[in-house]
Design a protein around this motif. Structure first.
Motif, PDB file in Angstrom:
ATOM      1  N   ASN A 116      67.818 -18.521   4.763  1.00 52.92           N
ATOM      2  CA  ASN A 116      68.229 -17.325   4.040  1.00 52.92           C
ATOM      3  C   ASN A 116      68.145 -17.474   2.532  1.00 52.92           C
ATOM      4  O   ASN A 116      68.573 -16.589   1.791  1.00 52.92           O
ATOM      5  N   GLY A 117      67.594 -18.588   2.063  1.00 49.88           N
ATOM      6  CA  GLY A 117      67.558 -18.843   0.626  1.00 49.88           C
ATOM      7  C   GLY A 117      66.384 -18.203  -0.074  1.00 49.88           C
ATOM      8  O   GLY A 117      65.557 -17.509   0.529  1.00 49.88           O
ATOM      9  N   SER A 118      66.295 -18.453  -1.366  1.00 55.40           N
ATOM     10  CA  SER A 118      65.189 -17.930  -2.161  1.00 55.40           C
ATOM     11  C   SER A 118      63.917 -18.703  -1.854  1.00 55.40           C
ATOM     12  O   SER A 118      63.944 -19.821  -1.323  1.00 55.40           O
ATOM     13  N   MET A 119      62.793 -18.088  -2.189  1.00 54.84           N
ATOM     14  CA  MET A 119      61.498 -18.698  -1.926  1.00 54.84           C
ATOM     15  C   MET A 119      60.901 -19.255  -3.223  1.00 54.84           C
ATOM     16  O   MET A 119      61.173 -18.748  -4.314  1.00 54.84           O
ATOM     17  N   PRO A 120      60.065 -20.290  -3.118  1.00 51.49           N
ATOM     18  CA  PRO A 120      59.422 -20.830  -4.316  1.00 51.49           C
ATOM     19  C   PRO A 120      58.419 -19.830  -4.880  1.00 51.49           C
ATOM     20  O   PRO A 120      57.870 -19.006  -4.147  1.00 51.49           O
ATOM     21  N   GLU A 121      58.190 -19.889  -6.175  1.00 53.59           N
ATOM     22  CA  GLU A 121      57.251 -18.991  -6.823  1.00 53.59           C
ATOM     23  C   GLU A 121      55.875 -19.654  -6.928  1.00 53.59           C
ATOM     24  O   GLU A 121      55.767 -20.849  -7.192  1.00 53.59           O
ATOM     25  N   GLY A 122      54.848 -18.856  -6.690  1.00 49.09           N
ATOM     26  CA  GLY A 122      53.484 -19.326  -6.918  1.00 49.09           C
ATOM     27  C   GLY A 122      52.892 -20.173  -5.815  1.00 49.09           C
ATOM     28  O   GLY A 122      51.785 -20.691  -5.964  1.00 49.09           O
ATOM     29  N   ILE A 123      53.609 -20.321  -4.719  1.00 49.65           N
ATOM     30  CA  ILE A 123      53.096 -21.125  -3.606  1.00 49.65           C
ATOM     31  C   ILE A 123      53.698 -20.569  -2.311  1.00 49.65           C
ATOM     32  O   ILE A 123      54.854 -20.118  -2.293  1.00 49.65           O
ATOM     33  N   ALA A 124      52.930 -20.576  -1.252  1.00 51.30           N
ATOM     34  CA  ALA A 124      53.421 -20.069   0.029  1.00 51.30           C
ATOM     35  C   ALA A 124      54.591 -20.923   0.492  1.00 51.30           C
ATOM     36  O   ALA A 124      54.554 -22.159   0.368  1.00 51.30           O
ATOM     37  N   PRO A 125      55.644 -20.313   1.029  1.00 46.92           N
ATOM     38  CA  PRO A 125      56.831 -21.094   1.421  1.00 46.92           C
ATOM     39  C   PRO A 125      56.537 -22.159   2.468  1.00 46.92           C
ATOM     40  O   PRO A 125      57.186 -23.205   2.478  1.00 46.92           O
ATOM     41  N   MET A 126      55.510 -21.908   3.338  1.00 55.29           N
ATOM     42  CA  MET A 126      55.203 -22.863   4.393  1.00 55.29           C
ATOM     43  C   MET A 126      54.077 -23.818   4.012  1.00 55.29           C
ATOM     44  O   MET A 126      53.607 -24.593   4.849  1.00 55.29           O
TER      45      MET A 126
END
Length: 336
Positions: A239-249
């Motif tokens: 449920n957290g925030s996602m990284p910027e500029g790169i796919a989360p997976m």
């Protein structure tokens, strides 16, 4: 954290993967994906929840109960030369301490997540969290006492929450840190290990040993219960925030508060950063792609070493997902 049903497709993405997780949850008596600190206290009466370093509302049920994913506490091994069921490119955690070399196949760790072992006279916990692809080895001597780790059935930021059987304190696998209970704030010592192909380990240590199931019929060893997970657009139970500029997976190679995208390392083959040297070579399958781990797509082998007077020396690292690194190292840097 739970077994998924067989599916006809080779890979699932987006809605299809999410629907499969929902189906799996409904098909069991487990009720994953909820936070309930009051219930945690009832389930864990020996854990001192007055001592925590986190908001317990961040902890979710992954489905299984305490030890529902059973750790391996009396591991059995065979010689490298006697192993017959591992494909050359299958991933293993390769560990060598004081001349004692052992391989821990992900085909086994996927179903157990923790192996309590003693390697080269050093008590260690060999751990793997499939939802984070986090393969980490720790010394399991805590404050002078050899301890044993098990699975809580809980997740935080989609990562395995372990517990120690002496104080029933909870530990975050990705950080190797106590997060609830008597040992809150205590850090485990990371041990250098490699996530590598079976062929690479067997070549490095032809006289080594490899973990085998204590009961080969207990689980469908060699099968991946998370088919297509590392091709999904979003992580599961996060449920957290996602990284910027790169796919989360996207996979990243993490060393403390720095990370490098696997795509970058694959493109360059070798990256130097200060005294660190990271290398990539082909020949290792993903454990989170196809139903058969041996048939997963190419991910490759990563080695991280530090320049020292005696040459290059292995250091602890983790090939994990970008969302995991971002969740636990929000001030960290991902180089692409």
């Amino acid at each position: 954290m739970f077994k998924l049903p067989a599916v006809p497709k080779r890979r699932l993405t987006g809605f299809g993967l999410a629907a499969l997780f929902v189906f799996a949850a409904q098909a069991t008596a487990w009720n994953p994906a909820y936070a309930n600190p009051e219930r945690w206290a009832r389930e864990w009466p020996q854990t001192d929840f007055t001592q925590t370093s986190i908001d317990l509302n961040e902890v979710l049920s992954g489905g299984p109960p305490k030890d529902g994913i059973p750790s391996i506490d009396k591991p059995q091994f065979v010689a490298v030369s006697e192993s017959t069921d591992l494909a050359a490119q299958e991933p293993v955690i390769g560990l060598s301490i004081n001349g004692d070399a052992r391989a821990y196949p992900l085909r086994i760790l996927t179903w157990h997540e923790i192996v309590n072992d003693t390697v080269g006279s050093v008590p260690v916990a060999v751990t793997y969290c499939p939802l984070c692809n986090a393969a980490l080895v720790f010394e399991r001597t805590v404050e002078g006492e050899v301890t044993e780790f098990g699975t809580t059935g809980k997740l935080r930021n989609s990562d395995l929450v372990m517990y120690d059987r002496q104080t029933e304190s909870w530990w975050q696998q990705f950080l190797g840190e106590g997060i609830a209970g008597e040992r809150t704030g205590v850090r485990l010592k990371l041990v250098p290990a490699r996530l590598e192909s079976w062929e690479n380990f067997a070549t490095r240590f032809p006289e080594g040993k490899v973990l085998i199931p204590n009961n080969p019929g207990l689980r469908p060893y060699g099968a991946n219960p998370y088919v297509g997970y590392d091709s999904a657009a979003q992580p599961f139970l996060y449920n957290g925030s996602m990284p910027e500029g790169i796919a989360p997976m996207a996979r990243v190679v993490a060393v403390e508060s720095e990370a490098w995208s696997l795509d970058l390392l694959r493109e360059k083959g070798r990256v130097e950063s200060g005294d660190l040297v990271l290398t990539w070579t082909p020949g290792q399958t993903s454990a989170l792609d196809t139903r058969a781990i041996s048939e997963g797509r190419e991910i490759g082998n990563v080695v991280v070493q530090r320049k020292a007077a005696e040459g290059l020396v292995d250091v602890p690292y983790d090939v994990t997902f970008a969302f995991v690194f971002h969740a636990f190292r929000p001030e960290g840097t991902i180089r692409q």
